[in-house]
Motif scaffolding. Structure first.
Motif, PDB file in Angstrom:
ATOM      1  N   TYR B 132       0.798  -1.228   0.000  1.00 40.26           N
ATOM      2  CA  TYR B 132       0.000   0.000   0.000  1.00 40.26           C
ATOM      3  C   TYR B 132       0.828   1.272   0.000  1.00 40.26           C
ATOM      4  CZ  TYR B 132       0.490  -0.347   5.162  1.00 40.26           C
ATOM      5  OH  TYR B 132       0.983  -0.470   6.444  1.00 40.26           O
ATOM      6  N   ASN B 141      -6.977   0.602  -3.991  1.00 40.76           N
ATOM      7  CA  ASN B 141      -8.019   0.576  -2.969  1.00 40.76           C
ATOM      8  C   ASN B 141      -9.411   0.532  -3.604  1.00 40.76           C
ATOM      9  OD1 ASN B 141      -9.117   0.648  -0.361  1.00 40.76           O
ATOM     10  ND2 ASN B 141      -9.199   2.891  -0.380  1.00 40.76           N
ATOM     11  N   TYR B 146      -7.348  -4.205  -1.021  1.00 37.67           N
ATOM     12  CA  TYR B 146      -7.006  -4.269   0.400  1.00 37.67           C
ATOM     13  C   TYR B 146      -8.182  -4.743   1.256  1.00 37.67           C
ATOM     14  CZ  TYR B 146      -3.443  -1.256  -1.632  1.00 37.67           C
ATOM     15  OH  TYR B 146      -2.459  -0.748  -2.444  1.00 37.67           O
ATOM     16  N   TYR B 149      -7.438  -7.084   4.362  1.00 36.87           N
ATOM     17  CA  TYR B 149      -6.861  -6.383   5.513  1.00 36.87           C
ATOM     18  C   TYR B 149      -7.937  -5.548   6.206  1.00 36.87           C
ATOM     19  CZ  TYR B 149      -3.489  -3.504   8.130  1.00 36.87           C
ATOM     20  OH  TYR B 149      -2.783  -2.869   9.118  1.00 36.87           O
ATOM     21  N   LYS B 150      -8.729  -4.848   5.421  1.00 41.24           N
ATOM     22  CA  LYS B 150      -9.767  -3.997   5.991  1.00 41.24           C
ATOM     23  C   LYS B 150     -10.812  -4.811   6.760  1.00 41.24           C
ATOM     24  CE  LYS B 150     -10.874  -0.548   2.821  1.00 41.24           C
ATOM     25  NZ  LYS B 150     -11.002  -0.089   1.399  1.00 41.24           N
ATOM     26  N   VAL B 153      -9.332  -5.694  10.144  1.00 38.94           N
ATOM     27  CA  VAL B 153      -9.345  -4.542  11.044  1.00 38.94           C
ATOM     28  C   VAL B 153     -10.768  -4.289  11.546  1.00 38.94           C
ATOM     29  CG1 VAL B 153      -9.000  -2.029  11.168  1.00 38.94           C
ATOM     30  CG2 VAL B 153      -7.266  -3.468  10.079  1.00 38.94           C
ATOM     31  N   ALA B 170     -11.566   2.716  17.683  1.00 42.68           N
ATOM     32  CA  ALA B 170     -11.422   1.269  17.517  1.00 42.68           C
ATOM     33  C   ALA B 170     -10.556   0.913  16.303  1.00 42.68           C
ATOM     34  CB  ALA B 170     -12.790   0.622  17.404  1.00 42.68           C
ATOM     35  N   SER B 171     -10.779   1.582  15.182  1.00 42.37           N
ATOM     36  CA  SER B 171      -9.999   1.263  13.976  1.00 42.37           C
ATOM     37  C   SER B 171      -8.547   1.689  14.134  1.00 42.37           C
ATOM     38  CB  SER B 171     -10.595   1.957  12.758  1.00 42.37           C
ATOM     39  OG  SER B 171     -11.939   1.587  12.593  1.00 42.37           O
ATOM     40  N   THR B 172      -8.362   2.870  14.688  1.00 36.57           N
ATOM     41  CA  THR B 172      -6.997   3.356  14.919  1.00 36.57           C
ATOM     42  C   THR B 172      -6.242   2.428  15.864  1.00 36.57           C
ATOM     43  OG1 THR B 172      -7.385   5.688  14.420  1.00 36.57           O
ATOM     44  CG2 THR B 172      -5.705   5.220  16.064  1.00 36.57           C
ATOM     45  N   SER B 175      -5.512  -0.980  13.949  1.00 32.89           N
ATOM     46  CA  SER B 175      -4.425  -0.936  12.955  1.00 32.89           C
ATOM     47  C   SER B 175      -3.086  -0.632  13.620  1.00 32.89           C
ATOM     48  CB  SER B 175      -4.736   0.056  11.827  1.00 32.89           C
ATOM     49  OG  SER B 175      -5.053   1.336  12.308  1.00 32.89           O
ATOM     50  N   THR B 176      -3.122   0.126  14.701  1.00 36.29           N
ATOM     51  CA  THR B 176      -1.877   0.367  15.453  1.00 36.29           C
ATOM     52  C   THR B 176      -1.329  -0.949  16.011  1.00 36.29           C
ATOM     53  OG1 THR B 176      -2.560   2.599  16.074  1.00 36.29           O
ATOM     54  CG2 THR B 176      -0.860   1.571  17.439  1.00 36.29           C
ATOM     55  N   GLU B 179      -0.091  -3.323  12.880  1.00 30.47           N
ATOM     56  CA  GLU B 179       1.175  -2.829  12.322  1.00 30.47           C
ATOM     57  C   GLU B 179       2.274  -2.897  13.369  1.00 30.47           C
ATOM     58  OE1 GLU B 179       1.706  -2.109   9.097  1.00 30.47           O
ATOM     59  OE2 GLU B 179      -0.379  -2.642   8.716  1.00 30.47           O
TER      60      GLU B 179
END
Lengths: 221, 221
Positions: B132, B141, B146, B149-150, B153, B170-172, B175-176, B179
């Motif tokens: 990406y 996208n 992707y 992956y989405k 998440v 929640a998403s942040t 993904s944090t 990664e």
DNA sequence: CAATAACGATAGTATTACTTTCAATTATGA
DNA sequence: TCATAATTGAAAGTAATACTATCGTTATTG
């Protein structure tokens, strides 16, 4: 005031001549325009009205140029961090400032000498992980090419340890925050499903600050 | 049981023939051996005793092959996650299992059909962000490259929201964590100054679990 | 003003990232 | 089983990439 970059990264110091400075400033622009994959020294030479061979006298490859740019960036940011935290006695306050320094939005026209800091920040966000995600990472590391990044992580880790000497994951937390900030900014722009962040950096700063503080406190004995 | 991958990623389904399967299994091996940068279809063709043109009938570029491998990986991991959390009613418990699923070490000889899961996991750790981090990210996208992956998440984000409906990141956070886990594993192997992790994944799992729980609880109203 | 460093111009090489064409083989289903 | 289609292999070709080398000219500096 000059930012120091490991001398093994370049063949000839780009700061020692006009052409060198143009390679850096126009290199930053061109990488932003077309991306690192499409970027070539030939295209940069055309843009500069010079020749490929002249550019190769400064950097032996575009990967080295990327290492130069990211090293320079971390050097600059470290200077910024040191300056911003100099007169703060509270470790918690210094950590907050550090996270703010890393996550701060830099406008596209903010310059430091000939270097466009806004564009360089964009390169760091979208290209800098490629500087270490390579098969040559161990050699590059031995040469000290990642020293700037490591120093930055170390400084913040030390603030965290001051905040809670019993917390055993200062480096992990620090690198998670730095990489996380870059990822979230990239996601906000290109893969918004992966983040709750949008708009300016204040929410991002707040999220990672809260995350850091609660994670650090949790492991307090 | 078959993992589904977006059909636009390939020209011809690599699962539809022996050659296709060899491209995938040997591709995984070769990318691990020499890294994505040095990897070419010519080298893969030599390894397979076939021709470049035959490989190009399956994938139009090595970037598409990388997209295929990462998509497949997320499909497989999602299946794993769904399976592992199926009978757990507690959201907190499901989140813990999710973090364990993502951070689990996979031995170099664990196979799923012809696919070496251990080697594929290594590719995901050290190469998947390149899928990406490219100028074509927005087009890719839009094409849904992707999606896997989405979805992953999203699933974990939903567990987090169940745990604390007032938590707005929640998403942040998810993904944090994902990664972060990959970064920390990479750092542990190549840039150990940047992490406190070493050895097997249990400490890593524990760190991100603690971090997640304390971050989620903090914002409880 | 002589030496040397820097730059530009030109050319050349091996490799990469494909595309195209055509022939041989293999599978399939009528 | 025979015709037809699909698959693969072989060979060749192209434009671009990632460099390296040589040499002459122009600046710089001591």
């Amino acid at each position: 005031m000059q930012i120091q970059v490991n001398e093994k990264i370049f063949l000839k110091d780009p700061n020692s001549s006009e052409l060198g400075k143009k390679i850096i400033s126009n290199g930053i622009e061109l990488i932003n325009e077309i991306g690192l994959e499409s970027f070539t020294f030939r295209k940069l030479a055309t843009k500069l009205e010079t020749t490929e061979s002249s550019i190769y006298r400064y950097f032996e490859s575009k990967h080295k140029l990327l290492l130069y740019l990211t090293s320079w960036y971390w050097g600059w940011l470290e200077y910024h961090l040191v300056f911003s935290t100099a007169n703060i006695s509270s470790a918690e306050e210094r950590l907050k400032v550090a996270i703010k320094v890393i996550s701060k939005d830099i406008p596209d026209n903010e310059m430091f000498g000939h270097i466009n800091l806004g564009l360089l920040n964009k390169i760091v966000i979208s290209e800098s992980s490629k500087a270490y995600l390579t098969k040559q990472v161990d050699d590059a590391n031995k040469e000290g090419f990642y020293a700037g990044y490591k120093r930055m992580v170390l400084r913040i880790s030390e603030i965290i340890k001051e905040l809670n000497p019993n917390f055993g994951f200062a480096s992990t937390l620090t690198s998670t925050i730095i990489e996380g900030i870059h990822d979230q900014k990239y996601f906000a722009e290109h893969l918004p499903t992966l983040t709750d962040i949008s708009g300016d950096s204040s929410v991002l700063t707040q999220f990672y600050t809260d995350m850091a503080i609660s994670t650090i406190q949790q492991n307090t004995k």
